[in-house]
Structures are given as structure tokens and as C-alpha cells.
Design a protein around this motif. Structure first.
Motif: not given
Length: 315
Positions: A104-116
Motif C-alpha cells: 500500500l503506497f500512500l500518496g498525497s492530494s497535492c498530485i492533482y492539477p492546480r486548476e483541477c
């Protein structure tokens, strides 16, 4: 999950890793592999390979990362990209070769585009450029999540990912140079209260919006995912509720009892205008958060007073 199974928690000395370990032990999982940075350098490929091929854990939870707030991300982008790529590549690849049943890899919501579009759904990933103030960290996390997806497809192994929203709670990092927004504001307002400072200056306009999840809820979600989730598609993990930075600062001001003024410095960056997750996929799968924001903030401040303020503030 089998309570006798060997589980390796990478990054167990951090806030998230520590909460996961506490949760696993509470649930009766005692066969835990834990290694400090001094015992195992996760940026060293040979060390990670030897560790995983020797120990052969059944489950691996990767919550090890170099993390920090806007200031740290802007100051050290090369380090954030390099170190996080090294850590996750070593763990994911050698877990694959070691026959790990679930990674299980924990990422971050910061992966989404700035203008998402908001709230952010899993399918919006990479439909635009990331927020510049955390670009390096975002690229690293995207790479880790994609590597898990490719291993899931190519090798038929249960390598899965989740993307938590902003995490806060007990054991958080309250260092003034590297902390995230909640611990940073708690500490600064506490210090301002102690010395009677007339104002606290906060980066940005205060209009950007953020979602926050208590670390114990994230630990609960991690254990649930290990036992229930078998799909390559990563899942957002959050509350589905957000607040403006101004509202957050006012809540923290009330919690601390600071009576000075809050001054927002619009010459400093806001980061993404809004960062709220759509968590409907996780809700449909069967998991919901339990800790309300007011309760979580109170618990965090109480932990700060008991464990950080007396020893470190104003020394």
C-alpha cells in the motif's frame, strides 16, 4: 488480514506511520517490522533490497517520505524529488521481488492539477499541471502511484495506492521551518499568546480552501484498505469537507485563546486555490471517517501542549 502476518511499516517514526502502528497493535497485529532511519536507509537500494528479501513481509505500508509545507517545498525541490523517488522506488521494486502479498503506497492530494475541478475525483489526475509550490513532491508521488499500477497490471500483484488529503493530529511536526499549516499556526499563535504579540502574520490571502483528515482516521482507512481493497485504481482518502485558511486560522485562534489580530500577507503564495477531495469512491467501497474537525483540532492542541510546548517553545 491474518493477525500473524508479518507487516512492514516504512516510515513508522513519522506522524502517519506512528498512528498506523498504534492502530495495528490495537487490533492485535504484533508481528510488525519497524526500522528507524539509522537502522535502514530507505534511499539506499542495496540496504532496502537486502532487508525486504531477508524479512519477506506479507504486507508493506509505505508512508515514508520527505515532507514539508509550502516553504520547505519551495526551498528544496531537488531534495524533495530525488529523496522521495529513491525511497519509493526501492520499496516498491524490492517488495515486488520479495513476493509481498499487498503493498500500500500512500500518496498525497497535492498530485492533482492546480486548476483541477472541485471536488477532485480520481480520474482528474494529470489533466493539468500541478501546483508550482509543491511540484517536485507531486511528481514523485505520481510516479510511485503509477509504478504500483503498472506492477498490478504486469505482474498481477496487489500493489495499491491511496491519496490522503491534508493530515493533522497527534505526533505532528511543529518545527517552524518545515511544518504544515495546522501545526504551524498552532505553534505560532501559542507563542504569540505567551509574549502578548499584537498580531500574527499568515502567508497568503486566507481565501484558499483545504480539507483536513485526522491521522487516526487515516490509520483506520489504511488498515481497512489492506484487508478489503484489490484494485489498481488509487482511492482518495478524506472527509469531503473543506475550510478556508482564514476560517482555519480563526478556529485555531479560538482554540489557543490568542486575542491578537490575524494579518494575511497577500504577497506570499496561497498554493492551490482549493484542494478538496471527492471521496465517493471510498464511501461506496465501505469506509467513512469518524473524527470531526473540532474534536481533532482539540486533540492536536492538547498533544502539542503536553509534548512540544513545554520542551521546545521559546527555548
Amino acid at each position: 488480514m491474518d493477525r500473524r502476518a508479518k507487516i512492514y511499516v516504512a516510515g513508522h517514526t513519522g506522524m502517519v506511520g506512528g498512528a498506523i502502528v498504534r492502530r495495528l497493535r490495537r487490533d492485535g497485529y504484533e508481528n510488525l517490522l519497524l526500522a528507524t532511519r539509522a537502522e535502514l536507509d530507505l534511499t539506499d537500494q542495496r540496504s532496502v533490497r537486502d532487508f525486504l528479501l531477508s524479512e519477506r513481509p506479507r504486507y508493506v505500508i509505505d508512508c515514508a517520505a520527505r515532507v514539508g509545507g509550502i516553504k520547505a517545498n519551495m526551498s528544496y525541490p531537488a531534495e524533495f524529488l530525488y529523496e522521495n523517488l529513491q525511497i519509493q522506488n526501492n520499496l516498491i521494486w524490492w517488495a515486488k521481488d520479495g513476493g509481498v502479498e499487498t503493498f500500500l503506497f500512500l500518496g498525497s492530494s497535492c498530485i492533482y492539477p492546480r486548476e483541477c475541478p472541485q471536488p477532485m475525483r480520481e480520474e482528474y489526475l494529470m489533466e493539468g499541471k500541478p501546483e508550482p509550490t509543491n511540484e517536485a513532491y507531486a511528481y514523485a508521488k505520481i510516479a510511485g502511484m503509477k509504478l504500483c499500477e503498472y506492477i498490478h497490471d504486469e505482474f498481477g500483484m496487489n500493489f495499491i495506492s491511496c491519496m490522503p488529503t491534508n493530515i493533522y493530529g497527534e505526533e505532528d511536526n511543529f518545527d517552524p521551518e518545515t511544518s504544515h499549516v495546522i501545526p504551524a499556526l498552532l505553534r505560532r499563535m501559542y507563542e504569540a499568546k505567551l509574549v502578548g504579540a499584537p498580531e500574527v502574520v499568515i502567508w497568503g490571502t486566507g481565501e484558499s480552501r483545504r480539507e483536513f483528515l485526522h491521522v487516526d482516521d487515516l490509520a483506520d482507512a489504511v488498515v481497512w484498505l489492506l484487508g478489503h481493497y484489490r484494485h489498481k485504481q488509487f482511492l482518495n482518502v478524506g472527509t469531503g469537507q473543506d475550510v478556508s485558511i482564514r476560517e482555519l486560522a480563526e478556529r485555531i485562534q479560538s482554540q489557543v485563546g490568542y486575542e491578537g489580530r490575524l494579518v494575511f500577507d497577500a504577497t506570499k503564495p496561497d498554493g492551490m486555490p482549493r484542494k478538496a477531495l471527492d471521496v465517493s469512491a471510498l464511501h461506496t467501497a465501505g469506509w467513512h471517517h469518524r473524527i470531526g474537525f473540532e474534536e481533532g483540532l482539540e486533540r492536536t492542541y492538547e498533544w502539542f501542549l503536553a509534548n512540544v510546548a513545554r520542551a521546545a517553545v521559546l527555548t
